[in-house]
Design a protein around this motif. Structure first.
Motif, PDB file in Angstrom:
ATOM      1  N   ALA A   6      14.201 -31.407  22.686  1.00 29.57           N
ATOM      2  CA  ALA A   6      13.852 -30.492  23.778  1.00 29.57           C
ATOM      3  C   ALA A   6      14.439 -30.964  25.099  1.00 29.57           C
ATOM      4  O   ALA A   6      14.798 -30.155  25.955  1.00 29.57           O
ATOM      5  CB  ALA A   6      12.331 -30.365  23.888  1.00 29.57           C
ATOM      6  N   GLU A   7      14.574 -32.267  25.282  1.00 31.03           N
ATOM      7  CA  GLU A   7      15.107 -32.823  26.533  1.00 31.03           C
ATOM      8  C   GLU A   7      16.635 -32.742  26.613  1.00 31.03           C
ATOM      9  O   GLU A   7      17.196 -32.646  27.696  1.00 31.03           O
ATOM     10  CB  GLU A   7      14.677 -34.282  26.709  1.00 31.03           C
ATOM     11  CG  GLU A   7      13.185 -34.477  26.910  1.00 31.03           C
ATOM     12  CD  GLU A   7      12.398 -34.412  25.594  1.00 31.03           C
ATOM     13  OE1 GLU A   7      12.958 -34.770  24.536  1.00 31.03           O
ATOM     14  OE2 GLU A   7      11.240 -33.985  25.631  1.00 31.03           O
ATOM     15  N   THR A   8      17.315 -32.806  25.464  1.00 30.89           N
ATOM     16  CA  THR A   8      18.782 -32.854  25.483  1.00 30.89           C
ATOM     17  C   THR A   8      19.438 -31.508  25.233  1.00 30.89           C
ATOM     18  O   THR A   8      20.640 -31.354  25.467  1.00 30.89           O
ATOM     19  CB  THR A   8      19.310 -33.852  24.439  1.00 30.89           C
ATOM     20  OG1 THR A   8      18.949 -33.406  23.124  1.00 30.89           O
ATOM     21  CG2 THR A   8      18.793 -35.249  24.692  1.00 30.89           C
ATOM     22  N   ARG A  67      21.865 -23.755  20.251  1.00 30.21           N
ATOM     23  CA  ARG A  67      21.726 -24.626  21.410  1.00 30.21           C
ATOM     24  C   ARG A  67      22.899 -25.602  21.392  1.00 30.21           C
ATOM     25  O   ARG A  67      23.624 -25.698  20.415  1.00 30.21           O
ATOM     26  CB  ARG A  67      20.400 -25.388  21.368  1.00 30.21           C
ATOM     27  CG  ARG A  67      19.204 -24.470  21.383  1.00 30.21           C
ATOM     28  CD  ARG A  67      17.872 -25.157  21.568  1.00 30.21           C
ATOM     29  NE  ARG A  67      17.631 -26.241  20.641  1.00 30.21           N
ATOM     30  CZ  ARG A  67      16.653 -27.142  20.781  1.00 30.21           C
ATOM     31  NH1 ARG A  67      15.823 -27.075  21.818  1.00 30.21           N
ATOM     32  NH2 ARG A  67      16.473 -28.108  19.905  1.00 30.21           N
ATOM     33  N   ALA A  68      23.077 -26.298  22.489  1.00 34.91           N
ATOM     34  CA  ALA A  68      24.177 -27.255  22.597  1.00 34.91           C
ATOM     35  C   ALA A  68      23.700 -28.485  23.338  1.00 34.91           C
ATOM     36  O   ALA A  68      22.684 -28.458  24.048  1.00 34.91           O
ATOM     37  CB  ALA A  68      25.344 -26.628  23.360  1.00 34.91           C
ATOM     38  N   CYS A  69      24.468 -29.559  23.197  1.00 36.72           N
ATOM     39  CA  CYS A  69      24.229 -30.733  24.033  1.00 36.72           C
ATOM     40  C   CYS A  69      24.862 -30.444  25.397  1.00 36.72           C
ATOM     41  O   CYS A  69      25.751 -29.597  25.516  1.00 36.72           O
ATOM     42  CB  CYS A  69      24.829 -31.981  23.385  1.00 36.72           C
ATOM     43  SG  CYS A  69      26.618 -31.946  23.128  1.00 36.72           S
ATOM     44  N   ARG A  70      24.397 -31.094  26.426  1.00 40.99           N
ATOM     45  CA  ARG A  70      24.911 -30.835  27.785  1.00 40.99           C
ATOM     46  C   ARG A  70      26.421 -31.078  27.915  1.00 40.99           C
ATOM     47  O   ARG A  70      27.107 -30.262  28.533  1.00 40.99           O
ATOM     48  CB  ARG A  70      24.137 -31.645  28.812  1.00 40.99           C
ATOM     49  CG  ARG A  70      22.724 -31.128  28.947  1.00 40.99           C
ATOM     50  CD  ARG A  70      22.136 -31.333  30.319  1.00 40.99           C
ATOM     51  NE  ARG A  70      20.800 -30.748  30.326  1.00 40.99           N
ATOM     52  CZ  ARG A  70      20.557 -29.478  30.621  1.00 40.99           C
ATOM     53  NH1 ARG A  70      21.531 -28.682  30.954  1.00 40.99           N
ATOM     54  NH2 ARG A  70      19.320 -29.013  30.585  1.00 40.99           N
ATOM     55  N   PRO A  71      26.957 -32.170  27.368  1.00 34.84           N
ATOM     56  CA  PRO A  71      28.406 -32.359  27.514  1.00 34.84           C
ATOM     57  C   PRO A  71      29.223 -31.208  26.914  1.00 34.84           C
ATOM     58  O   PRO A  71      30.197 -30.755  27.530  1.00 34.84           O
ATOM     59  CB  PRO A  71      28.675 -33.681  26.791  1.00 34.84           C
ATOM     60  CG  PRO A  71      27.374 -34.425  26.854  1.00 34.84           C
ATOM     61  CD  PRO A  71      26.320 -33.350  26.748  1.00 34.84           C
ATOM     62  N   CYS A  72      28.837 -30.725  25.744  1.00 30.97           N
ATOM     63  CA  CYS A  72      29.574 -29.613  25.130  1.00 30.97           C
ATOM     64  C   CYS A  72      29.387 -28.322  25.922  1.00 30.97           C
ATOM     65  O   CYS A  72      30.345 -27.568  26.122  1.00 30.97           O
ATOM     66  CB  CYS A  72      29.134 -29.411  23.689  1.00 30.97           C
ATOM     67  SG  CYS A  72      29.779 -30.631  22.528  1.00 30.97           S
ATOM     68  N   ALA A  73      28.156 -28.055  26.363  1.00 29.86           N
ATOM     69  CA  ALA A  73      27.897 -26.832  27.140  1.00 29.86           C
ATOM     70  C   ALA A  73      28.710 -26.839  28.431  1.00 29.86           C
ATOM     71  O   ALA A  73      29.300 -25.824  28.813  1.00 29.86           O
ATOM     72  CB  ALA A  73      26.411 -26.697  27.442  1.00 29.86           C
ATOM     73  N   LEU A  74      28.765 -27.987  29.091  1.00 32.76           N
ATOM     74  CA  LEU A  74      29.528 -28.087  30.328  1.00 32.76           C
ATOM     75  C   LEU A  74      31.016 -27.885  30.075  1.00 32.76           C
ATOM     76  O   LEU A  74      31.685 -27.143  30.799  1.00 32.76           O
ATOM     77  CB  LEU A  74      29.277 -29.436  31.006  1.00 32.76           C
ATOM     78  CG  LEU A  74      30.014 -29.670  32.319  1.00 32.76           C
ATOM     79  CD1 LEU A  74      29.692 -28.595  33.345  1.00 32.76           C
ATOM     80  CD2 LEU A  74      29.676 -31.053  32.869  1.00 32.76           C
ATOM     81  N   LYS A  75      31.546 -28.503  29.034  1.00 34.73           N
ATOM     82  CA  LYS A  75      32.973 -28.343  28.711  1.00 34.73           C
ATOM     83  C   LYS A  75      33.293 -26.883  28.413  1.00 34.73           C
ATOM     84  O   LYS A  75      34.279 -26.336  28.918  1.00 34.73           O
ATOM     85  CB  LYS A  75      33.367 -29.213  27.524  1.00 34.73           C
ATOM     86  CG  LYS A  75      34.845 -29.056  27.170  1.00 34.73           C
ATOM     87  CD  LYS A  75      35.195 -29.768  25.897  1.00 34.73           C
ATOM     88  CE  LYS A  75      36.650 -29.642  25.529  1.00 34.73           C
ATOM     89  NZ  LYS A  75      37.300 -28.381  25.766  1.00 34.73           N
ATOM     90  N   GLN A  76      32.465 -26.237  27.600  1.00 30.14           N
ATOM     91  CA  GLN A  76      32.716 -24.834  27.251  1.00 30.14           C
ATOM     92  C   GLN A  76      32.613 -23.926  28.475  1.00 30.14           C
ATOM     93  O   GLN A  76      33.424 -23.009  28.640  1.00 30.14           O
ATOM     94  CB  GLN A  76      31.749 -24.379  26.159  1.00 30.14           C
ATOM     95  CG  GLN A  76      31.938 -25.090  24.838  1.00 30.14           C
ATOM     96  CD  GLN A  76      33.295 -24.846  24.223  1.00 30.14           C
ATOM     97  OE1 GLN A  76      33.828 -23.737  24.270  1.00 30.14           O
ATOM     98  NE2 GLN A  76      33.867 -25.878  23.643  1.00 30.14           N
ATOM     99  N   ALA A  77      31.637 -24.181  29.329  1.00 32.96           N
ATOM    100  CA  ALA A  77      31.478 -23.369  30.544  1.00 32.96           C
ATOM    101  C   ALA A  77      32.667 -23.567  31.487  1.00 32.96           C
ATOM    102  O   ALA A  77      33.189 -22.598  32.047  1.00 32.96           O
ATOM    103  CB  ALA A  77      30.166 -23.715  31.249  1.00 32.96           C
ATOM    104  N   ALA A 115      18.799 -26.872  16.033  1.00 33.32           N
ATOM    105  CA  ALA A 115      18.441 -28.280  15.834  1.00 33.32           C
ATOM    106  C   ALA A 115      19.604 -29.216  16.155  1.00 33.32           C
ATOM    107  O   ALA A 115      19.395 -30.370  16.516  1.00 33.32           O
ATOM    108  CB  ALA A 115      17.968 -28.518  14.404  1.00 33.32           C
ATOM    109  N   THR A 116      20.824 -28.688  16.022  1.00 34.07           N
ATOM    110  CA  THR A 116      22.017 -29.469  16.347  1.00 34.07           C
ATOM    111  C   THR A 116      22.952 -28.632  17.214  1.00 34.07           C
ATOM    112  O   THR A 116      22.889 -27.400  17.216  1.00 34.07           O
ATOM    113  CB  THR A 116      22.771 -29.932  15.075  1.00 34.07           C
ATOM    114  OG1 THR A 116      23.197 -28.783  14.337  1.00 34.07           O
ATOM    115  CG2 THR A 116      21.906 -30.821  14.196  1.00 34.07           C
TER     116      THR A 116
END
Length: 108
Positions: free
Chosen positions: A42-44, A62-72, A31-32
């Motif tokens: 679902a969109e973010t 799950r993650a927000c896109r900015p965090c997922a991108l930074k971690q990747a 959820a966060t």
């Protein structure tokens, strides 16, 4: 660590997560964001693949896109600096290719 099959299907499943036992219930169920705690829709949300905690309970982080991108990106840079195969020819390293896919997936 996620299985090779899971990371082949979802490259983001290969990203290391914060300690699973330290996640809030909202983070554990997706959820966060697992990294910054931001509320997700679902969109973010970016699916990080099903994981199991030390007790064997299934978690769905799950993650927000900015965090997922930074971690990747961080994982890709760290891997590239320590992988001899990536220095020689990154196309031949399955881990490096998987991390590149994770970056691409996070950017979507």
């Amino acid at each position: 660590m996620p299985s090779d099959t899971a990371s082949a299907i979802n490259p983001l499943a290969a990203l290391p997560l914060p300690e699973l036992g330290a996640l809030t219930p909202e983070q554990a169920r997706g959820a966060t964001c697992v990294w910054d705690g931001a509320p997700l829709t679902a969109e973010t949300a970016v699916n990080l693949g099903e994981r199991q905690d030390a007790e064997g309970t299934s978690l769905f982080p799950r993650a927000c896109r900015p965090c997922a991108l930074k971690q990747a990106m961080d994982a890709l840079v760290a891997h590239g600096q320590s992988c001899e195969q990536c220095v020689d020819d990154s196309n031949l390293c399955p881990d490096g290719r998987g991390l590149v896919r994770a970056v691409r997936e996070a950017r979507r």
